[in-house]
Scaffold this motif. Structure first.
Motif, short mmCIF file in Angstrom:
data_model
loop_
_atom_site.label_atom_id
_atom_site.label_comp_id
_atom_site.label_asym_id
_atom_site.label_seq_id
_atom_site.Cartn_x
_atom_site.Cartn_y
_atom_site.Cartn_z
N ARG A 83 50.77 26.97 45.62
CA ARG A 83 51.88 26.01 45.51
C ARG A 83 52.11 25.26 46.82
N MET A 84 51.76 25.86 47.93
CA MET A 84 51.98 25.23 49.23
C MET A 84 50.79 24.42 49.73
N THR A 85 49.60 24.64 49.15
CA THR A 85 48.40 24.03 49.74
C THR A 85 47.46 23.36 48.75
N ASP A 86 47.51 23.73 47.48
CA ASP A 86 46.48 23.28 46.55
C ASP A 86 47.04 22.23 45.59
N SER A 87 46.21 21.84 44.61
CA SER A 87 46.58 20.79 43.66
C SER A 87 47.57 21.32 42.64
N PRO A 88 48.34 20.43 42.01
CA PRO A 88 49.31 20.87 40.99
C PRO A 88 48.65 21.58 39.82
N TYR A 89 47.49 21.12 39.37
CA TYR A 89 46.85 21.74 38.21
C TYR A 89 46.36 23.15 38.52
N SER A 90 45.80 23.35 39.71
CA SER A 90 45.37 24.70 40.08
C SER A 90 46.56 25.65 40.13
N THR A 91 47.66 25.17 40.67
CA THR A 91 48.86 26.00 40.76
C THR A 91 49.41 26.32 39.39
N TRP A 92 49.45 25.32 38.52
CA TRP A 92 49.96 25.53 37.17
C TRP A 92 49.11 26.55 36.42
N MET A 93 47.79 26.46 36.56
CA MET A 93 46.91 27.42 35.89
C MET A 93 47.13 28.83 36.42
N ALA A 94 47.24 28.98 37.73
CA ALA A 94 47.45 30.30 38.32
C ALA A 94 48.80 30.88 37.91
N SER A 95 49.85 30.05 37.94
CA SER A 95 51.18 30.54 37.57
C SER A 95 51.26 30.88 36.09
N SER A 96 50.55 30.13 35.25
CA SER A 96 50.53 30.44 33.81
C SER A 96 49.80 31.75 33.56
N THR A 97 48.69 31.96 34.26
CA THR A 97 47.98 33.24 34.16
C THR A 97 48.87 34.40 34.57
N LEU A 98 49.60 34.19 35.65
CA LEU A 98 50.52 35.23 36.13
C LEU A 98 51.58 35.55 35.08
N MET A 99 52.13 34.54 34.43
CA MET A 99 53.16 34.77 33.42
C MET A 99 52.59 35.54 32.23
N HIS A 100 51.37 35.23 31.82
CA HIS A 100 50.76 35.97 30.71
C HIS A 100 50.48 37.42 31.11
N LEU A 101 50.08 37.64 32.34
CA LEU A 101 49.85 39.00 32.81
C LEU A 101 51.16 39.80 32.83
N ILE A 102 52.24 39.15 33.22
CA ILE A 102 53.54 39.83 33.25
C ILE A 102 53.95 40.24 31.84
N GLU A 103 53.73 39.33 30.88
CA GLU A 103 54.07 39.68 29.50
C GLU A 103 53.21 40.84 29.00
#
Length: 569
Positions: free
Chosen positions: A243-263
């Motif tokens: 979120r601090m250094t990379d592109s918006p799409y890379s961040t969105w993909m990583a954060s979405s993966t994280l949310m699915h892992l949490i579920e």
């Protein structure tokens, strides 16, 4: 005589009808082409034939909304337009693009999330990372420990989802174990990478190797059951760094993966003890429920705002319940940041929201207590989003509320400068100043425009400190918007000047004499002042004989005569 009449289109397109704009009847029409609307025409004949039919019983009981009429758009079309409008309002990129198109469609900035963060960290010469290194090969134990101290000093108070004593205990154990890769290496490298980011203004080979190894350890893990807490922690650290250094799409993909892992882990939503579904992941004794809720809250925060900025879907659970607020801790302000989550989630474009409720929400946010710069910037980011929604809905806010908004924006600019000097490159250090420039131009009052130099100066400071392509693009876009706005004002002033020159040529007399009151008018106003005690202290001569041409009349053209491209919030 017939040819002298103004020709009108026989049928206007639906976007022009909704916005009450002139339509030439073409497909697509000129207005929609210039403003990049989706031009379409409603089939009136088909609608009329439907209206003559006898409605079915279930539709007879359906109530029509107060604003819906027979000539308006269908409910499906109206809902779709509202959804698109809310998505564009939440997205900073769409807001900037529409702002540029409104000022000058030919020179408007391209669609881009300018200043979304400080940009990618790169070395002067490319680094061939190759296969992921072992943590023992990247750097020493003492260096890892020093970078972790930086992390817990600067990052953890805002995103506090790791138990500090537990981390250092695991770090010591790892250095006494075998060099074979372990899952917790992703956490160790993630903490150290953020420690590099918050201690060195330029990238180093060590930082890039840490990021590469952390990613490799997270992606090599094969799930055979619910993910463990170490995996969730590692993915949260990775999403934070992106979120601090990379592109918006890379961040969105990583954060979405994280949310699915949490579920999948079962940590959230928290299941009842009598549920037959798999129990939550077994967590270490040091991972208290408060830490787990903090991790879920930070993951929510990252996914919500990356999805809003891109205009993409966020990951929501079935119940969409938010985690409980974290327990207060000395020196920790994670609760302030996560306390903004309920309002942030309610701004979801897919949620049906009464837009008239935006002003009370804005007032409540402005009255909130945020102590530290990163927390203030998160507050300001949410306020800017609400201001974009208000502007998109063509709503107004009171002057008093606008004053409070400007106070917060000024405070946020000061926080951005202090974070740059402290080597704390949170993503909002670039994003908020750029969006403030855009909002000040949209507000278009003397008070807001007077803050423009400070906003541009703050953006320049960030760009000079973190000299990346991302920051250079952000500064160029901000300069272009201000330049287009200035040129528009010059054109307006030229029009006013031409109008006054024509008046002088046709009626050569002193304008101040024309505007001076007659004896009868002066007598009437004097009697009015005498009848109203509250006006008796007014200097009537000074009020009536003020020079209306000089100063506020011409110099304040932006306040007294708003240009076509202006829309006060």
């Amino acid at each position: 005589m017939e040819s002298s009449k103004r020709k009108r289109a026989r049928k206007a397109c639906q976007p022009c009808r909704e916005r009450k704009r002139k339509c030439d009847g073409d497909e697509p029409c000129t207005t929609c082409t210039e403003w990049e609307y989706d031009c379409y025409y409603e089939d009136r004949t088909r609608r009329k034939s439907r209206a003559t039919r006898q409605p079915s019983p279930e539709f007879q009981t359906t109530k029509q909304s107060p604003g819906q009429t027979g000539s308006g758009p269908s409910p499906v079309e109206s809902d779709h337009c509202q959804l698109v409008r809310r998505m564009e309002a939440n997205s900073g990129a769409a807001f900037v693009r529409k702002l540029g198109l409104k000022i000058d469609p030919a020179k408007a900035p391209k669609l881009n999330l300018f200043g979304w963060n400080i940009g990618a960290r790169k070395l002067s010469s490319p680094l061939d990372t190759g296969p992921a290194l072992s943590i023992f090969e990247i750097t020493s134990w003492e260096h890892f420990k020093g970078l972790a101290v930086v992390y817990f000093d600067k990052v953890d108070p805002c995103y506090g989802f790791i138990e500090q004593s537990f981390f250092f205990e695991r770090l010591n154990e790892r250095w006494r174990s075998s060099p074979a890769p372990q899952m917790y290496d992703g956490v160790i490298c993630g903490v150290a990478a953020l420690g590099c980011l918050f201690s060195q203004r330029s990238a180093t080979a060590t930082e890039l190797h840490l990021v590469h190894t952390a990613r490799a350890r997270l992606e090599m893990h094969h799930l055979t059951g619910p993910p463990c807490l170490d995996l969730l922690t590692g993915w949260t650290l990775r999403s934070t760094y992106l979120r601090m250094t990379d592109s918006p799409y890379s961040t969105w993909m990583a954060s979405s993966t994280l949310m699915h892992l949490i579920e999948a882990s079962g940590l959230h939503p928290e299941k009842h003890h009598d549920s037959v579904l798999p129990p939550p992941v077994e967590c270490d004794q040091y991972a208290r429920p408060d830490i787990q809720r903090r991790l879920v809250g930070v993951a929510h925060h990252l996914n919500v705002w990356s999805s809003y900025d891109l205009g993409l879907s966020r990951v929501s659970f079935r119940t969409d319940d938010l985690p409980l607020p974290p327990s207060p801790k000395l020196g920790d302000y994670t609760g302030e940041v996560l306390g903004l989550l309920p309002v942030s989630v309610r701004m979801d474009p897919g949620k049906v929201k009464d837009e008239t409720d935006l002003e009370p929400t804005l007032l409540k946010l402005l009255d909130g207590s945020h102590t530290e710069p990163p927390s203030v910037m998160a507050q300001c980011n949410l306020v800017l989003c609400i201001l974009r929604r208000i502007h998109t809905q063509n709503l107004d806010i009171s002057p008093k509320l606008a004053e409070k908004v400007l106070v917060l924006l000024k405070k946020a600019l000061g926080c951005a400068r202090s974070m740059v000097m402290d080597c704390s490159p949170w993503h909002q250090v670039a994003n908020v100043p750029f969006q403030i420039v855009c909002v000040l131009l949209v507000m278009d009052t003397r008070s807001s425009l007077a803050m423009l130099p400070e906003a541009i100066q703050t953006l320049n400071l960030v760009a000079s400190t973190y000299d990346t392509e991302t920051m250079r693009e952000a500064c160029s876009a901000a300069y272009l918007l201000v330049l287009l706005h200035q040129q528009r004002r010059k054109d307006d002033v030229a029009i006013f000047g031409e109008a006054l020159n024509n008046h002088q040529r046709e009626r050569p007399m002193d304008i101040s004499q024309e505007l001076s009151p007659s004896a009868e008018e002066y007598s009437w106003l004097g009697a009015l002042v005498a009848d109203l005690p509250g006006l008796q202290r007014v200097d009537l001569d000074q009020f009536l004989n003020a020079d209306m041409i000089d100063g506020s009349f011409m110099g304040g053209a932006g306040e007294n005569f708003p240009s076509e491209g202006r829309r006060d919030l």
